[in-house]
Design a protein around this motif. Structure first.
Motif, PDB file in Angstrom:
ATOM      1  N   ALA A  87       7.837   9.838  -7.803  1.00 17.66           N
ATOM      2  CA  ALA A  87       6.533   9.497  -7.059  1.00 17.66           C
ATOM      3  C   ALA A  87       6.828   8.570  -5.776  1.00 17.66           C
ATOM      4  N   GLN A  88       7.716   7.782  -5.954  1.00 16.80           N
ATOM      5  CA  GLN A  88       8.054   6.726  -4.886  1.00 16.80           C
ATOM      6  C   GLN A  88       8.292   7.552  -3.678  1.00 16.80           C
ATOM      7  N   GLU A 117       2.538   3.269  -4.583  1.00 17.30           N
ATOM      8  CA  GLU A 117       3.859   3.316  -5.321  1.00 17.30           C
ATOM      9  C   GLU A 117       4.642   1.788  -4.388  1.00 17.30           C
ATOM     10  N   GLU A 125       4.195  -1.190  -0.430  1.00 16.71           N
ATOM     11  CA  GLU A 125       3.379  -0.287  -1.068  1.00 16.71           C
ATOM     12  C   GLU A 125       3.245   0.857  -0.090  1.00 16.71           C
ATOM     13  N   ARG A 126       3.460   1.944  -0.885  1.00 16.01           N
ATOM     14  CA  ARG A 126       2.934   3.330  -0.188  1.00 16.01           C
ATOM     15  C   ARG A 126       2.140   4.156  -1.244  1.00 16.01           C
ATOM     16  N   LYS A 127       0.868   4.252  -0.900  1.00 12.87           N
ATOM     17  CA  LYS A 127      -0.175   5.092  -1.776  1.00 12.87           C
ATOM     18  C   LYS A 127       0.122   4.658  -3.166  1.00 12.87           C
ATOM     19  N   SER A 184       4.954  11.160   2.320  1.00 18.57           N
ATOM     20  CA  SER A 184       3.792  11.368   2.891  1.00 18.57           C
ATOM     21  C   SER A 184       3.332  10.553   4.089  1.00 18.57           C
ATOM     22  N   SER A 185       3.887   9.608   4.324  1.00 17.22           N
ATOM     23  CA  SER A 185       3.938   9.141   5.809  1.00 17.22           C
ATOM     24  C   SER A 185       3.916   9.856   7.021  1.00 17.22           C
ATOM     25  N   ALA A 203       5.299   9.388  -2.322  1.00 13.28           N
ATOM     26  CA  ALA A 203       4.546   8.510  -1.415  1.00 13.28           C
ATOM     27  C   ALA A 203       5.066   8.239  -0.025  1.00 13.28           C
ATOM     28  N   TRP A 204       6.292   7.964  -0.316  1.00 15.39           N
ATOM     29  CA  TRP A 204       7.124   7.564   1.050  1.00 15.39           C
ATOM     30  C   TRP A 204       6.991   8.845   2.080  1.00 15.39           C
TER      31      TRP A 204
END
Length: 152
Positions: A29-30, A138, A134-136, A36-37, A33-34
């Motif tokens: 999940a992390q 996460e 924090e990213r989305k 997806s930047s 999210a990362w």
């Protein structure tokens, strides 16, 4: 130096590097999210135009990239998983350090992932503090690191 035409390769390498290299250090999940930047195309376009954005190429194959956001801040450095441990990151870092020195910078700063921390420590960077980013939704741990540069 990178151009806007390089963005598709840069973004592909970024996603691949995050997902494959981070698997031992972050949850899926992390990593999602990362990575997806890379979807924030305007941000990446701005970085290529405004940062000193360097590419490591072998022929037309992108092996890695790095960006110096300000004279004293290394913002991005990613290497393709197939090109890791081949000196690509070392070459990119040396080029970034040279550019910082040309600006008279004596301390180079960066926010470094768990994945990259051992490399940066090996290259003389010291941890200033651990951070949570924090990213989305996460939270990812990274480290503010600094290296003293010797001007010659």
């Amino acid at each position: 130096m990178a151009t806007p035409e390089d963005l598709p390769k840069i973004l592909d390498l970024f996603r691949e590097s995050v997902i494959q290299s981070g698997v031992e250090h972050y949850t899926s999940a992390q990593l999602a999210a990362w990575s997806s930047s890379a979807d924030n195309l305007p941000r990446w376009q701005q970085k290529v135009q405004e940062d000193q954005f360097l590419l490591a190429l072998e022929g037309t194959q992108l092996q890695g990239f790095a960006s110096l956001k300000s004279p004293d801040y290394l913002d991005l450095m990613y290497v393709a998983p197939t090109s890791q441990r081949l000196g690509v990151a070392s070459s990119l870092l040396a080029a970034i350090e040279d550019r910082a020195k040309k600006h008279g910078i004596t301390v180079l700063k960066s926010d470094v992932s768990r994945v990259a921390r051992p490399f940066f420590e090996h290259k003389g960077f010291c941890i200033v503090k651990a951070q949570q980013v924090e990213r989305k939704g996460e939270w990812l741990e990274n480290f503010r690191m600094e290296k003293t540069l010797k001007l010659t």
